[in-house]
Design a protein around this motif. Structure first.
Motif, PDB file in Angstrom:
ATOM      1  N   UNK A   1      -3.363   7.298   4.057  1.00  0.00           N
ATOM      2  CA  UNK A   1      -3.401   7.129   5.513  1.00  0.00           C
ATOM      3  C   UNK A   1      -2.990   8.428   6.181  1.00  0.00           C
ATOM      4  N   UNK A   2      -3.645   8.781   7.258  1.00  0.00           N
ATOM      5  CA  UNK A   2      -3.237   9.989   7.995  1.00  0.00           C
ATOM      6  C   UNK A   2      -1.798   9.838   8.474  1.00  0.00           C
ATOM      7  N   UNK A   3      -1.479   8.660   8.968  1.00  0.00           N
ATOM      8  CA  UNK A   3      -0.109   8.378   9.401  1.00  0.00           C
ATOM      9  C   UNK A   3       0.396   7.171   8.602  1.00  0.00           C
ATOM     10  N   UNK A   4       1.243   7.392   7.598  1.00  0.00           N
ATOM     11  CA  UNK A   4       1.779   6.260   6.829  1.00  0.00           C
ATOM     12  C   UNK A   4       2.517   5.307   7.751  1.00  0.00           C
ATOM     13  N   UNK A   5       2.513   4.021   7.384  1.00  0.00           N
ATOM     14  CA  UNK A   5       3.107   2.984   8.217  1.00  0.00           C
ATOM     15  C   UNK A   5       4.399   2.511   7.565  1.00  0.00           C
ATOM     16  N   UNK A   6       5.465   2.420   8.358  1.00  0.00           N
ATOM     17  CA  UNK A   6       6.714   1.860   7.840  1.00  0.00           C
ATOM     18  C   UNK A   6       6.894   0.451   8.396  1.00  0.00           C
ATOM     19  N   UNK A   7       7.185  -0.500   7.508  1.00  0.00           N
ATOM     20  CA  UNK A   7       7.342  -1.900   7.919  1.00  0.00           C
ATOM     21  C   UNK A   7       8.760  -2.368   7.600  1.00  0.00           C
ATOM     22  N   UNK A   8       9.368  -3.032   8.584  1.00  0.00           N
ATOM     23  CA  UNK A   8      10.626  -3.740   8.285  1.00  0.00           C
ATOM     24  C   UNK A   8      10.242  -5.104   7.710  1.00  0.00           C
ATOM     25  N   UNK A   9      10.821  -5.438   6.571  1.00  0.00           N
ATOM     26  CA  UNK A   9      10.496  -6.719   5.925  1.00  0.00           C
ATOM     27  C   UNK A   9      11.805  -7.352   5.451  1.00  0.00           C
TER      28      UNK A   9
ATOM     29  N   UNK B   1      -3.812  -0.721  -2.681  1.00  0.00           N
ATOM     30  CA  UNK B   1      -2.732  -0.554  -1.699  1.00  0.00           C
ATOM     31  C   UNK B   1      -1.612   0.277  -2.305  1.00  0.00           C
ATOM     32  N   UNK B   2      -1.325   1.390  -1.697  1.00  0.00           N
ATOM     33  CA  UNK B   2      -0.261   2.281  -2.150  1.00  0.00           C
ATOM     34  C   UNK B   2       0.963   2.003  -1.271  1.00  0.00           C
ATOM     35  N   UNK B   3       1.912   1.228  -1.828  1.00  0.00           N
ATOM     36  CA  UNK B   3       3.086   0.807  -1.054  1.00  0.00           C
ATOM     37  C   UNK B   3       4.347   1.250  -1.788  1.00  0.00           C
ATOM     38  N   UNK B   4       5.310   1.756  -1.055  1.00  0.00           N
ATOM     39  CA  UNK B   4       6.568   2.187  -1.669  1.00  0.00           C
ATOM     40  C   UNK B   4       7.736   1.540  -0.920  1.00  0.00           C
ATOM     41  N   UNK B   5       8.831   1.365  -1.663  1.00  0.00           N
ATOM     42  CA  UNK B   5      10.042   0.861  -1.002  1.00  0.00           C
ATOM     43  C   UNK B   5      10.735   2.036  -0.325  1.00  0.00           C
ATOM     44  N   UNK B   6      11.155   1.793   0.914  1.00  0.00           N
ATOM     45  CA  UNK B   6      11.809   2.871   1.664  1.00  0.00           C
ATOM     46  C   UNK B   6      13.307   2.597   1.832  1.00  0.00           C
ATOM     47  N   UNK B   7      13.722   1.344   1.634  1.00  0.00           N
ATOM     48  CA  UNK B   7      15.126   0.986   1.833  1.00  0.00           C
ATOM     49  C   UNK B   7      15.323  -0.465   1.462  1.00  0.00           C
TER      50      UNK B   7
ATOM     51  N   UNK C   1      15.362  -3.148   3.151  1.00  0.00           N
ATOM     52  CA  UNK C   1      14.473  -4.093   3.824  1.00  0.00           C
ATOM     53  C   UNK C   1      13.375  -3.333   4.555  1.00  0.00           C
ATOM     54  N   UNK C   2      12.863  -2.307   3.904  1.00  0.00           N
ATOM     55  CA  UNK C   2      11.853  -1.455   4.523  1.00  0.00           C
ATOM     56  C   UNK C   2      10.869  -0.988   3.458  1.00  0.00           C
ATOM     57  N   UNK C   3       9.595  -1.096   3.785  1.00  0.00           N
ATOM     58  CA  UNK C   3       8.583  -0.567   2.861  1.00  0.00           C
ATOM     59  C   UNK C   3       7.644   0.360   3.632  1.00  0.00           C
ATOM     60  N   UNK C   4       6.990   1.259   2.894  1.00  0.00           N
ATOM     61  CA  UNK C   4       6.043   2.173   3.521  1.00  0.00           C
ATOM     62  C   UNK C   4       4.663   1.969   2.925  1.00  0.00           C
ATOM     63  N   UNK C   5       3.649   1.913   3.807  1.00  0.00           N
ATOM     64  CA  UNK C   5       2.255   1.817   3.340  1.00  0.00           C
ATOM     65  C   UNK C   5       1.664   3.215   3.450  1.00  0.00           C
ATOM     66  N   UNK C   6       1.233   3.737   2.302  1.00  0.00           N
ATOM     67  CA  UNK C   6       0.826   5.156   2.229  1.00  0.00           C
ATOM     68  C   UNK C   6      -0.695   5.297   2.095  1.00  0.00           C
ATOM     69  N   UNK C   7      -1.317   4.298   1.456  1.00  0.00           N
ATOM     70  CA  UNK C   7      -2.770   4.393   1.272  1.00  0.00           C
ATOM     71  C   UNK C   7      -3.410   3.029   1.156  1.00  0.00           C
ATOM     72  N   UNK C   8      -4.679   2.937   1.569  1.00  0.00           N
ATOM     73  CA  UNK C   8      -5.457   1.688   1.467  1.00  0.00           C
ATOM     74  C   UNK C   8      -6.873   2.057   1.002  1.00  0.00           C
TER      75      UNK C   8
END
Lengths: 211, 211
Positions: A68-76, A96-102, A104-111
């Motif tokens: 993604x040009x701008x990765x998305x951070x999601x609170x979960x 789906x390229x998803x990483x844990x950021x914290x 209760x937070x994940x980042x979506x990097x690629x689709x």
């Protein structure tokens, strides 16, 4: 007078959904082919196109995430963030390229490239919801494939154009051409018809033309 | 699912035949109103519009011929040329200014304004054909009126746009607006339906939307 086309319709004439005339109520594309009027449920048609494209890419060597040009951070929730870690391999298998950021937070990097234009955040939330309710334990060959296809179907539905989206004639025609090249294009992934043919002969009878 | 509108349909919504989307097979106008899709048989609709306009003009003080920019000379049989002389008054009453030019030749000098755009030569030939087969002898009040209306009906049909005529969106919308202001616009002068309404709710059922 209105006819649902079977998926395996083979006659060349009926195979072509024709040239777009315009949009009706933001839901249907009206088109003209040699047989007459074609009504297309644009969401149902697009859903099928995306789903079949995702499955083909999977068969051709996997769904590679496009960054993604701008990765998305999601609170979960924390459980969902755990799930992302546990299922990172499965998520990559469906592109789906998803990483844990914290905690209760994940980042979506690629689709997958097919889904870059869609609302990727809401797409990921749906997939994680699907995964959370999925059965746990070992999954063998067919079960994994079924699960992947189920999730790809939901991704296609989520990413497909929604009612109310105004399309240009060129976009409508591009969708019609995509339909013609897509297996099972007569129905969406959930079994709803994607297009209906209205013969001019039937219209002529309705209008008593030629009598 | 397809509904013929009765002529006296009064609900405001259904009264409006909506905005043109495009043309189908050179025969039908596709339009959108609040109820859904509208299909208009453009010839039938135009025929009714012309016929009602000619009748109104007749009632408002007679159909005055408008001079043609280029008068038309027709070679006809001698009997037909005699008929033109005999029926000059009747012809003027229906807005046709016709003169005898020779033993077997007549000239068309003026037609009602509504018909200036049509194929006036073929129109006159039809009217003379109608007159030739008409009953002779005295015609009293109602009979004359009936005969005039019959001929005006045929003139409207002859002058109405034909299948295959490509219309611009603005022309389609002008026709739709004319329909809304025309009595008995639901049917052409010969009783054929001029438009049909397809409810979006019916389309949604056909496409299983919302299920």
């Amino acid at each position: 007078m209105l006819e649902n086309m079977p998926d395996d319709v083979s006659a060349k004439l009926r195979d072509a959904v024709g040239q777009a005339i315009g949009q009706l109520h933001g839901i249907y594309i009206l088109a003209q082919n040699e047989v007459g009027l074609v009504l297309v449920d644009m969401h149902a048609a697009h859903e099928r196109i995306l789903y079949e494209r995702l499955k083909r890419r999977l068969d051709e060597g996997g769904l590679k995430p496009q960054p993604l040009l701008v990765p998305v951070t999601l609170r979960v929730g924390q459980e969902t963030a755990d799930l992302v870690e546990e299922q990172a391999v499965f998520l990559r298998a469906i592109g789906l390229d998803v990483v844990r950021r914290g905690p209760a937070e994940v980042g979506l990097v690629g689709v997958p490239a097919e889904l870059l234009d869609s609302d990727v955040e809401s797409l990921l939330r749906d997939v994680l919801g699907d995964l959370a309710v999925g059965e746990s334990g070992e999954a063998t060959g067919n079960r994994v494939r079924d699960r992947i296809e189920h999730i790809l179907g939901n991704m296609g539905c989520k990413a497909a154009i929604k009612a109310g989206r105004r399309l240009q004639l060129a976009e409508m025609n591009a969708l019609l051409r995509d339909m013609e090249g897509t297996p099972r294009a007569g129905h969406c992934n959930h079994g709803r018809p994607s297009w209906v043919q209205v013969d001019v002969a039937a219209l002529d009878r309705m209008f008593m033309r030629g009598q």
